[in-house]
Design an enzyme around this catalytic site. Structure first.
Site, mmCIF file in Angstrom:
data_model
loop_
_atom_site.group_PDB
_atom_site.id
_atom_site.type_symbol
_atom_site.label_atom_id
_atom_site.label_comp_id
_atom_site.label_asym_id
_atom_site.label_seq_id
_atom_site.Cartn_x
_atom_site.Cartn_y
_atom_site.Cartn_z
ATOM 1 N N HIS A 26 0.849 -1.195 0.000
ATOM 2 C CA HIS A 26 0.000 0.000 0.000
ATOM 3 C C HIS A 26 0.882 1.241 0.000
ATOM 4 O O HIS A 26 2.014 1.179 0.450
ATOM 5 C CB HIS A 26 -0.823 0.094 1.287
ATOM 6 C CG HIS A 26 -1.667 -1.083 1.608
ATOM 7 N ND1 HIS A 26 -3.011 -1.104 1.345
ATOM 8 C CD2 HIS A 26 -1.377 -2.270 2.197
ATOM 9 C CE1 HIS A 26 -3.525 -2.261 1.769
ATOM 10 N NE2 HIS A 26 -2.552 -2.982 2.283
ATOM 11 N N THR A 28 0.514 5.110 1.956
ATOM 12 C CA THR A 28 -0.294 5.622 3.069
ATOM 13 C C THR A 28 -1.346 6.621 2.601
ATOM 14 O O THR A 28 -2.426 6.703 3.186
ATOM 15 C CB THR A 28 0.615 6.280 4.129
ATOM 16 O OG1 THR A 28 1.506 7.184 3.454
ATOM 17 C CG2 THR A 28 1.420 5.236 4.863
ATOM 18 N N GLU A 91 2.607 -0.810 4.580
ATOM 19 C CA GLU A 91 2.256 0.564 4.219
ATOM 20 C C GLU A 91 3.541 1.324 3.898
ATOM 21 O O GLU A 91 4.455 1.405 4.718
ATOM 22 C CB GLU A 91 1.521 1.261 5.380
ATOM 23 C CG GLU A 91 0.070 0.842 5.535
ATOM 24 C CD GLU A 91 -0.868 1.496 4.523
ATOM 25 O OE1 GLU A 91 -0.390 2.299 3.695
ATOM 26 O OE2 GLU A 91 -2.079 1.194 4.567
ATOM 27 N N HIS A 133 -2.453 -3.149 -3.470
ATOM 28 C CA HIS A 133 -3.845 -3.001 -3.027
ATOM 29 C C HIS A 133 -4.772 -2.835 -4.236
ATOM 30 O O HIS A 133 -5.883 -3.356 -4.265
ATOM 31 C CB HIS A 133 -3.944 -1.786 -2.093
ATOM 32 C CG HIS A 133 -5.142 -1.796 -1.219
ATOM 33 N ND1 HIS A 133 -5.458 -0.748 -0.390
ATOM 34 C CD2 HIS A 133 -6.127 -2.726 -1.032
ATOM 35 C CE1 HIS A 133 -6.574 -1.039 0.259
ATOM 36 N NE2 HIS A 133 -7.001 -2.224 -0.105
ATOM 37 N N ASP A 143 -3.430 2.298 -4.971
ATOM 38 C CA ASP A 143 -2.104 2.184 -4.373
ATOM 39 C C ASP A 143 -1.501 0.791 -4.523
ATOM 40 O O ASP A 143 -2.243 -0.171 -4.639
ATOM 41 C CB ASP A 143 -2.167 2.590 -2.876
ATOM 42 C CG ASP A 143 -3.105 1.720 -2.032
ATOM 43 O OD1 ASP A 143 -4.245 1.484 -2.467
ATOM 44 O OD2 ASP A 143 -2.682 1.277 -0.960
HETATM 45 ZN ZN LIG Z 1 -4.030 0.508 0.441
#
Ligand SMILES: [Zn+2]
Length: 250
Positions: A26, A28, A91, A133, A143
Site C-alpha cells: 500500500h 499511506t 504501508e 492493493h 495504491d
Molecule cells: Zn491501500
C-alpha cells in the site's frame, strides 16, 4: 543481520485463520508519515498494517505477522475475499494521488526490500502473491500506484515481471466486443482479478486493465489494452503457472 525495526503497536488486529502466503503493498495516502502512523494506531480508525516504511527507510512494526491486520478492506484475488487473513500488509509512506503523489526514495525502497527478504525467510510467499492493493480492489484503490518500482523489486527477486518483445497489434478499448475481448477478460480473471469474462469491454474491464497497467505496464495507465499490455499479461500468466501458484478458480 537482524532488521532494525521500531516497535509502534496498533490495537487494530485480530486472529489469523491460516499462515500468510501473500504480501500486499500500500501507500499511506496521507500528507505525512506521522499522520499515517497515528491513524494506523488509532482504535477508532479500525485500520492497520503489519509494517510502515518511512521515506527515510525507517521501519515501524504495528502488528505481529502472526496476527491479522486490517488493511485490505473489501477485496478479491483468485476467489479469495479475506485478503487480510492471507496477507502481510506493508504501508509505504507516500502522499498518494490525492496529496501529491511522488517518487519513492531509494532509501525507502532499499528498506522495503530488506523487509520483504526478512518476511519471506519466515513464510512461504510466491512471487505471484506479491501484489498491490489496487490489484485486489481495482474499483476502489490505486495504491501503491504506477510510480512504485515493481520492476526493480522483481529484479531483486520479489514479485513477477515480464517484458515481451515489442508487441504491436490493434488495441482493445471500451466499447469493443467479441472474442478478443473475451480472451483478454478470461486472461485477467485467470491471473487473479475478480470480473468474469463477458466479451464486452465495459467500464469494469477498463478499470481492471488500468489496475493491471498500474502494476505491470506503468508507462501506460489508460485502461486501453494495447498489444504490449496483452503480451505482458500472457507472459505473466505463464510465469505464475510455472511458479506453481495454486488457488481456487471459478
Ligand atoms: Zn491501500
Amino acid at each position: 543481520m537482524p532488521l532494525d525495526v521500531i516497535e509502534a503497536p496498533s490495537p487494530n488486529f485480530d486472529a489469523r485463520s491460516s499462515p500468510p502466503d501473500m504480501i500486499l503493498l500500500h501507500y499511506t495516502g496521507m500528507p505525512t508519515g506521522l499522520a499515517a502512523l497515528e491513524r494506523l494506531r488509532d482504535p477508532a480508525a479500525k485500520v492497520s498494517a503489519h509494517y510502515l516504511v518511512e521515506e527515510d527507510g525507517r521501519i515501524f512494526r504495528l502488528v505481529a505477522e502472526t496476527r491479522r491486520a486490517w488493511h485490505a478492506g473489501v477485496s478479491w484475488w483468485r476467489s479469495e475475499t479475506d485478503i487480510n487473513a492471507r496477507s502481510i500488509g506493508l504501508e509505504i509512506v507516500n502522499p498518494g494521488h490525492e496529496h501529491g503523489y511522488r517518487a519513492f526514495p531509494q532509501a525507502q525502497i532499499d528498506a522495503l526490500i530488506a523487509l520483504i527478504v526478512d518476511i519471506r525467510s519466515r513464510w512461504e510467499i510466491a512471487d505471484a502473491r506479491i501484489l498491490g492493493h489496487s490489484d485486489v480492489a481495482p474499483g476502489r484503490k490505486q495504491d501503491p500506484g504506477e510510480l512504485f518500482p515493481w520492476k526493480r523489486l522483481a529484479a531483486y527477486g520479489h514479485g513477477l515481471w515480464f517484458e515481451p518483445a515489442p508487441a504491436p497489434g490493434p488495441p482493445l478499448k471500451p466499447g469493443d466486443e467479441g472474442l478478443g475481448v473475451y480472451a483478454l477478460q478470461a486472461g485477467l480473471h485467470r491471473f487473479g482479478y475478480e470480473p468474469r469474462p463477458s466479451g464486452r469491454y465495459d467500464e469494469e474491464t477498463a478499470t481492471v486493465v488500468r489496475a493491471f497497467q498500474r502494476h505491470w505496464r506503468p508507462e501506460r495507465v489508460d485502461g486501453i489494452a494495447d498489444g504490449e499490455t496483452r503480451a505482458r499479461l500472457v507472459g505473466l500468466l505463464t510465469l505464475a503457472q510455472t511458479e506453481g501458484v495454486t488457488g481456487v478458480l471459478s
